[in-house]
Design an enzyme around this catalytic site. Structure first.
Site, mmCIF file in Angstrom:
data_model
loop_
_atom_site.group_PDB
_atom_site.id
_atom_site.type_symbol
_atom_site.label_atom_id
_atom_site.label_comp_id
_atom_site.label_asym_id
_atom_site.label_seq_id
_atom_site.Cartn_x
_atom_site.Cartn_y
_atom_site.Cartn_z
ATOM 1 N N SER A 88 0.789 -1.233 0.000
ATOM 2 C CA SER A 88 0.000 0.000 0.000
ATOM 3 C C SER A 88 0.820 1.283 0.000
ATOM 4 O O SER A 88 0.241 2.374 -0.092
ATOM 5 C CB SER A 88 -0.960 0.001 1.192
ATOM 6 O OG SER A 88 -2.000 -0.918 0.964
ATOM 7 N N SER A 188 -10.194 0.757 2.334
ATOM 8 C CA SER A 188 -10.762 0.079 1.170
ATOM 9 C C SER A 188 -9.848 0.220 -0.032
ATOM 10 O O SER A 188 -9.616 1.327 -0.531
ATOM 11 C CB SER A 188 -12.143 0.645 0.827
ATOM 12 O OG SER A 188 -12.643 0.057 -0.362
ATOM 13 N N ASN A 189 -9.337 -0.907 -0.518
ATOM 14 C CA ASN A 189 -8.530 -0.896 -1.731
ATOM 15 C C ASN A 189 -9.339 -0.504 -2.949
ATOM 16 O O ASN A 189 -8.784 -0.027 -3.943
ATOM 17 C CB ASN A 189 -7.901 -2.282 -1.938
ATOM 18 C CG ASN A 189 -6.803 -2.575 -0.946
ATOM 19 O OD1 ASN A 189 -5.697 -2.055 -1.060
ATOM 20 N ND2 ASN A 189 -7.096 -3.398 0.048
ATOM 21 N N GLY A 327 2.937 -0.839 3.988
ATOM 22 C CA GLY A 327 2.292 -1.669 2.982
ATOM 23 C C GLY A 327 2.400 -3.141 3.302
ATOM 24 O O GLY A 327 3.422 -3.599 3.832
#
Length: 372
Positions: A88, A188-189, A327
């Site tokens: 991320s 939320s991706n 991430g």
């Protein structure tokens, strides 16, 4: 993200014996070891990693350390300049491009998803670009529609190529996690998959191409790439693993090679500690965004949260605030943070073995790196 990681750790406690013999540690021979940093890095590996690396840049110069091994069953050292999947942290690059487009007057933070992607999401006229960036859209996370480790079905998607539109459709087949948009924070991706599509609509080029043109090339991030559908990590790197249940017991499976399109604009990037330190320092130094948009990035999504527009922050025990992101790409985990004055930059990356949750040990390591 951390909630899912801890659930995975709980489900795979039986892996303790598998990785217990992997501990090995080293600091870069030509550089003096910083007091306590190597021990803290070793602590991270002892808790739950096959191997780890770290780079610290400050007034004393550059320190690089490694711990553990690069591959299970070997004594191969972790490459201190090795590449890894950053998960991320990719979102911070995507958010930077979005805000650059805002600065150019080609996009507004209050534009809606419906304006740029008609019909892509239900009630898209209520969801703004700002809410996609700061995880307050309420959109169901695409990642939750997939089987995850240690379920064997997870491996069925290993080589699959995903299209962002298909991923979004799977997500919005589920109801929003809260209403109305903007009222709460929930990671939320899906929001970043949509932002990747919006970048393409605005510029006529892929989000990967825009990141390359606007960030990677100008900053000379030579070891940073967006692989698209390529399963490989080029150059020196550690092997990464995921736990998969077999005969009732979880076993570590090498997951170094995989099709990263499943992560897309939410997490596909590959980089190094050196490149990430350079990127975050350039971002905080105003080389990529004007001050008012950097301030927007630092504004929390909701009160009490430490996440703004694609940028997170940590407050240390010595009162120093560090900005960056972390991430989780399952087989690889990374943290990259820099003080606001850019005097100290720290990046940590590891390959987890899922014996335990390394988050607390990493937080202690970061605190040591920033506070001494």
């Amino acid at each position: 993200m951390k909630r899912a990681r801890r659930a995975l750790v709980t489900a795979t406690a039986a892996l303790a014996v598998i990785a217990a013999s992997s501990a090995a540690a080293s600091a870069t021979p030509e550089e003096p070891e910083r007091t306590g940093l190597q021990q803290k890095l070793d602590d991270v590996v002892a808790v739950g990693a096959v191997g780890a690396l770290m780079e610290v840049r400050d007034g004393q110069g550059v320190w690089r350390g490694t711990s553990g091994v690069a591959e299970l069953g070997t004594t191969r050292a972790v490459p201190d300049r090795g590449r890894f999947r950053v998960g991320s942290i990719t979102k911070t690059f995507v958010a930077t491009v979005v805000l650059q487009l805002v600065g150019e007057g080609r996009l507004r933070l209050d534009d809606t998803a419906e304006q740029w992607l008609p019909g892509a999401v239900p009630d898209g006229h209520r969801i703004t670009v700002r809410q996609l960036l700061n995880h307050t859209s309420g959109l169901y996370d695409f990642k939750r529609t997939l089987p995850m480790p240690p379920e064997p079905e997870f491996l069925d998607n290993r080589w699959r190529t995903w299209i962002a539109g298909e991923q979004v459709e799977r997500a919005v087949a589920n109801p929003p996690t809260f209403e109305p948009p903007g009222s709460k924070y929930e990671y939320s991706n899906t929001g970043y998959l949509l932002l990747g599509q919006i970048i393409e609509k605005v510029t006529g080029r892929s989000y990967a191409g825009e990141i390359e043109r606007r960030i990677i090339r100008p900053l000379r991030l030579r070891d940073t790439s967006l692989p698209g559908t390529s399963p490989f990590i080029r150059g020196p790197h550690s092997r990464g693993y995921v736990p998969i249940r077999k005969d009732g017991e979880p076993r570590l499976v090498d997951y170094t090679e995989m099709n990263p399109s499943v992560m897309g604009a939410g997490g596909e990037m590959i980089s190094t500690a050196k490149d990430l330190n350079r990127f975050v320092a350039a971002l905080l130094g105003g080389r990529l965004l004007p001050g008012h948009l950097l301030d927007e990035m630092k504004t929390p999504a909701v009160e009490g949260r430490r996440y703004g527009l694609g940028l997170a922050w940590q407050d240390t025990s010595c009162g120093v605030r560090a900005y960056g992101n972390d991430g989780d790409a399952l087989a690889y985990q990374a943290w990259s943070f820099t003080t606001e004055d850019r005097r100290r930059q720290v990046t940590v990356a590891l390959t987890p073995d899922f014996r335990g949750d390394p988050d607390d040990a990493v937080d202690a390591l970061l605190d040591k790196a920033f506070c001494g």
